[in-house]
Motif scaffolding. Sequence first.
Motif, short mmCIF file in Angstrom:
data_model
loop_
_atom_site.label_atom_id
_atom_site.label_comp_id
_atom_site.label_asym_id
_atom_site.label_seq_id
_atom_site.Cartn_x
_atom_site.Cartn_y
_atom_site.Cartn_z
N PRO A 116 42.54 32.48 55.33
CA PRO A 116 41.14 32.30 55.74
C PRO A 116 40.87 32.77 57.17
O PRO A 116 41.79 32.95 57.97
CB PRO A 116 40.91 30.79 55.60
N THR A 117 39.59 32.90 57.48
CA THR A 117 39.16 33.44 58.77
C THR A 117 39.76 32.70 59.96
O THR A 117 40.15 33.32 60.95
CB THR A 117 37.62 33.36 58.87
N PRO B 121 29.67 29.39 57.27
CA PRO B 121 30.45 30.62 57.01
C PRO B 121 30.06 31.76 57.95
O PRO B 121 30.94 32.52 58.39
CB PRO B 121 30.10 30.95 55.56
N VAL B 122 28.78 31.88 58.26
CA VAL B 122 28.35 32.96 59.16
C VAL B 122 28.91 32.74 60.56
O VAL B 122 29.41 33.67 61.20
CB VAL B 122 26.81 33.08 59.18
N GLN B 123 28.84 31.50 61.06
CA GLN B 123 29.38 31.22 62.39
C GLN B 123 30.88 31.48 62.43
O GLN B 123 31.40 32.03 63.41
CB GLN B 123 29.09 29.77 62.80
N GLU B 124 31.59 31.10 61.37
CA GLU B 124 33.04 31.36 61.33
C GLU B 124 33.32 32.86 61.28
O GLU B 124 34.31 33.33 61.85
CB GLU B 124 33.66 30.66 60.12
N ALA C 108 35.12 38.06 66.71
CA ALA C 108 35.39 38.04 68.15
C ALA C 108 36.90 37.93 68.40
O ALA C 108 37.44 38.62 69.28
CB ALA C 108 34.65 36.88 68.81
N GLU C 109 37.58 37.09 67.64
CA GLU C 109 39.03 36.92 67.80
C GLU C 109 39.78 38.20 67.41
O GLU C 109 40.71 38.62 68.10
CB GLU C 109 39.52 35.75 66.95
N LEU C 110 39.38 38.80 66.32
CA LEU C 110 40.03 40.04 65.88
C LEU C 110 39.86 41.14 66.93
O LEU C 110 40.81 41.86 67.25
CB LEU C 110 39.45 40.50 64.54
N GLN D 284 20.31 34.15 58.85
CA GLN D 284 21.74 34.46 58.85
C GLN D 284 22.00 35.96 58.71
O GLN D 284 22.94 36.49 59.29
CB GLN D 284 22.45 33.69 57.73
N ARG D 285 21.16 36.65 57.94
CA ARG D 285 21.27 38.11 57.85
C ARG D 285 21.09 38.74 59.23
O ARG D 285 21.79 39.68 59.60
CB ARG D 285 20.22 38.68 56.89
N ALA D 286 20.13 38.22 59.98
CA ALA D 286 19.87 38.75 61.32
C ALA D 286 21.07 38.54 62.23
O ALA D 286 21.43 39.42 63.02
CB ALA D 286 18.62 38.08 61.91
#
Length: 325
Positions: free
Chosen positions: A146-147, A197-200, A206-208, A286-288
């Motif tokens: 997972p993310t 899920p969007v925030q994750e 950002a981590e990647l 969330q799309r935005a």
Amino acid sequence: MSRLQVVSGKGGTGKTTVAAALALALATEGKRTLLVEVEGRQGIAQLFETQALPYEERKIAVAPGGGEVYALAIDPELALLDYLQMFYKLGSAGRALKKLGAIDFATTIAPGLRDVLLTGKACEAVRRKERSGRFVYDYVVMDAPPTGRITRFLNVNDEVAGLAKIGPIHNQAQAVMRVLKSPETAVHLVTLLEEMPVQETVDGIAELRSARLPVGRIIVNMVRPEVLDETDLELVRTVPRSTVARSLSSAGLGGARRGGHAERLVDPLLTQAEEYAERYTLEHEQRAVLAELGLPLHELPLFTEGMDLAGLYELARELREQGVS
């Protein structure tokens, strides 16, 4: 298109389903894809309605145009045996270590080693060639952790290479990182049009990027069809209840008299419309957020009856039509 496609996402977003559909999409028109599972859940076998996957590459599907999808469930202990044989030629001695429990001990006491073995096996499949010089697989798709764990999972070889300054372990870790941090690799994140899920996904990207790992695409899964648009929703907010009741009555849904069947339908319908409006607003917000990340964005539909093999092929077709393959 990168040859190693890594698929991650928050639990519950359907990342395994998306990974399987992506493998089918990439295998179209005669290509050969290896779909790799690293978490031991046998989710791939369930999706393709086949027996549990062994630690060997097995053909599980034929894609449109005659392409082939192979699958592999990587077992860390058996991957370690491969590693010992490849670099130290231990052979039967390695098998003896397994019987003594040493391999299980090693992969448990050093969880980083487990990730090294899993990523190493996938990268070996990416680099493997036939005698003719052609790659055995055109693409390798990894159903990854997972993310919240994906960056450390992919970056563990960098840490190992820093700890082991020389020798086979160092060389192997360096070789794996050359694949993972190159254009040969793309890490895709699967999400839903929901806040968590969007925030994750935002945090994961950002981590990647901070770890200099190549981010690929964002795939929004289980998207509900749009029933009402902005104009319809504005009408729902402003139209008088009596007008709705008369419209229902004219459609044959009960009399227009006060307390009639049509009038009793008004409140439940307006409540449903309000709930839909809230979800509509949330999804567009969330799309935005996702659009601001500047990555290719794809959407896959929700299958209300659940996912089966036919649905998997339908998702693969959607991905192809959106230019993912």
